[in-house]
Design a protein around this motif. Structure first.
Motif, PDB file in Angstrom:
ATOM      1  N   ALA A   2      36.606  74.929  88.112  1.00 26.20           N
ATOM      2  CA  ALA A   2      35.986  74.409  89.392  1.00 26.20           C
ATOM      3  C   ALA A   2      35.981  73.304  90.037  1.00 26.20           C
ATOM      4  N   VAL A   3      36.211  73.021  91.319  1.00 24.43           N
ATOM      5  CA  VAL A   3      36.655  72.001  92.041  1.00 24.43           C
ATOM      6  C   VAL A   3      35.168  71.009  91.934  1.00 24.43           C
ATOM      7  N   GLN A   7      36.647  65.499  93.214  1.00 25.41           N
ATOM      8  CA  GLN A   7      37.926  65.866  93.622  1.00 25.41           C
ATOM      9  C   GLN A   7      37.719  66.086  95.429  1.00 25.41           C
ATOM     10  N   VAL A   8      36.460  66.288  95.996  1.00 26.90           N
ATOM     11  CA  VAL A   8      36.435  66.618  97.236  1.00 26.90           C
ATOM     12  C   VAL A   8      36.539  65.160  97.896  1.00 26.90           C
ATOM     13  N   ALA A   9      35.604  64.274  97.395  1.00 20.69           N
ATOM     14  CA  ALA A   9      35.693  62.707  97.977  1.00 20.69           C
ATOM     15  C   ALA A   9      37.234  62.150  97.939  1.00 20.69           C
ATOM     16  N   HIS A  47      32.240  74.693  95.735  1.00 15.86           N
ATOM     17  CA  HIS A  47      30.905  75.483  95.791  1.00 15.86           C
ATOM     18  C   HIS A  47      29.800  74.661  95.242  1.00 15.86           C
ATOM     19  N   PRO A  48      29.156  73.625  95.886  1.00 25.67           N
ATOM     20  CA  PRO A  48      28.298  72.842  95.342  1.00 25.67           C
ATOM     21  C   PRO A  48      27.315  73.671  94.598  1.00 25.67           C
ATOM     22  N   LYS A 136      32.467  71.139  84.962  1.00 26.27           N
ATOM     23  CA  LYS A 136      32.390  72.219  85.947  1.00 26.27           C
ATOM     24  C   LYS A 136      31.219  72.105  86.943  1.00 26.27           C
ATOM     25  N   ARG A 137      30.145  71.612  86.193  1.00 25.81           N
ATOM     26  CA  ARG A 137      28.912  71.940  87.025  1.00 25.81           C
ATOM     27  C   ARG A 137      28.520  70.305  87.410  1.00 25.81           C
ATOM     28  N   SER A 138      29.301  69.415  87.530  1.00 22.18           N
ATOM     29  CA  SER A 138      29.313  68.097  87.901  1.00 22.18           C
ATOM     30  C   SER A 138      28.093  67.290  87.462  1.00 22.18           C
ATOM     31  N   ILE A 139      27.803  67.505  86.126  1.00 23.22           N
ATOM     32  CA  ILE A 139      26.496  66.958  85.748  1.00 23.22           C
ATOM     33  C   ILE A 139      27.081  65.769  85.009  1.00 23.22           C
TER      34      ILE A 139
END
Length: 334
Positions: A2-3, A7-9, A47-48, A136-139
């Motif tokens: 997952a993105v 990566q978005v930043a 997808h946040p 994957k969960r940006s934790i």
């Protein structure tokens, strides 16, 4: 995979905080920047998740310690937990101990249900499923150890250097057949310790003999079994290096049960430098890693990352020291 928000930043040329502001409709972001971030979100199909958004809106009041599979009365883990707990208590942050350790499919629902601020991960594997799960969960997480995946925040001990130092100590005392009781090689620290053993042999032109290596599971009983197997060989080692103090304690029992003396007949060295090592008979020579201080360091780094997601990457390799005690000596060497 997952993105991630990072990566978005990077894609949008903004900070992680700015992406978070856009996701939460914060008025501080200019229309131009907002549109650039939204375009990156669409292009990368980001997808946040609700966990990450919830964390962006509040300070974490609880963090987790992702434990390995439970081991009975492990003084290393108890000392490490003590360091982590003292830091979280000083910052009035709760600490949740999470089991089991290495199976991503079994990561507890508590991790998401409680929306923990972040996690300290112990005993990494080469390709660690827990790392992938958290990323994957940006934790936010800090790894105690290293792995082959890219990780932004980690602290580790130079395990290879520690074992190399111990084996060179034994070689310097005149030992040439040095047995090694390894930790499970699925763990990265165990791989580094094995590498240190082989490097020390190479440095002194000593051949690597697979018969002198036996694997344990970090329990005292496995150290006993491995040492008994080593000593039962036609040409037994005159010294044994164990990859943990607990396994060295088991090895000490096996040596004595055979009617051998430590260090007169067999020298013995452990790894960890836990308080236990000072009270064996004789006291154990061991590679000391500052376990309590490491616990504090990983906790402080995690709280720093949780408070500021823009914290730059941090990797720290801590050098161990050799504590020479009564379990190692030159007598009995070939």
């Amino acid at each position: 995979m997952a993105v991630t928000i990072r990566q978005v930043a990077r894609h949008a040329g903004v900070s992680v905080a700015t992406v978070s502001y856009v996701l939460n409709n914060d008025p501080r972001v200019s229309p131009e920047t907002r549109e650039r971030v939204l375009a990156s979100i669409r292009e990368l199909d980001y997808h946040p998740n609700s966990w990450a958004q919830g964390l962006a809106r509040r300070q974490a009041d609880i963090v987790g310690l992702l434990m390995p599979a439970p081991r009975h009365a492990d003084p290393f883990l108890l000392e490490l937990i003590s360091g982590v707990m003292d830091v979280t208590a000083e910052h009035h942050v709760g600490l949740l101990l999470l089991h089991p350790g290495n199976n991503a499919d079994d990561l507890p629902r508590e991790l998401l249900r409680r929306r923990l601020g972040g996690v300290v991960v112990l005993e990494s594997q080469a390709l660690d499923p827990r790392v992938e799960w958290l990323q994957k969960r940006s934790i936010p997480f800090v790894l105690f150890g290293r792995c082959h995946q890219p990780v932004d925040y980690w602290i580790d001990v130079d395990n290879a250097a520690g074992v190399r130092m111990a084996v060179e100590h034994l070689v310097g005392l005149g030992h040439r057949r040095i047995g090694f009781i390894s930790a499970p090689l699925k763990y990265m620290f165990a791989q580094f310790r094995m590498a240190g053993y082989r490097e020390a042999l190479d440095l002194h032109d000593l051949p690597f003999d697979p018969a002198l290596v036996h694997a344990g599971d970090l329990s005292e009983e496995s150290g006993y079994t491995a040492a008994a197997a080593l000593l039962g060989q036609p040409e037994p080692p005159t010294a044994i290096m164990a990859a943990s103090d607990i396994m060295a304690t088991g090895a000490l029992r096996a040596i004595k049960e055979r009617g051998l003396r430590v260090p007169d007949d067999v020298a013995l060295v452990g790894f960890d430098g836990t308080p236990l090592s000072a009270y064996t008979d004789p006291p154990l020579t061991t590679v000391r890693q500052p376990v309590y201080d490491i616990g504090r360091k990983v906790a402080e780094l995690l709280l720093k990352v949780v408070a500021n997601p823009e914290t730059g990457s941090h990797g720290e390799l801590i050098q161990p020291t050799l504590l020479v005690r009564g379990s190692s000596a030159a007598r009995g060497a070939e």
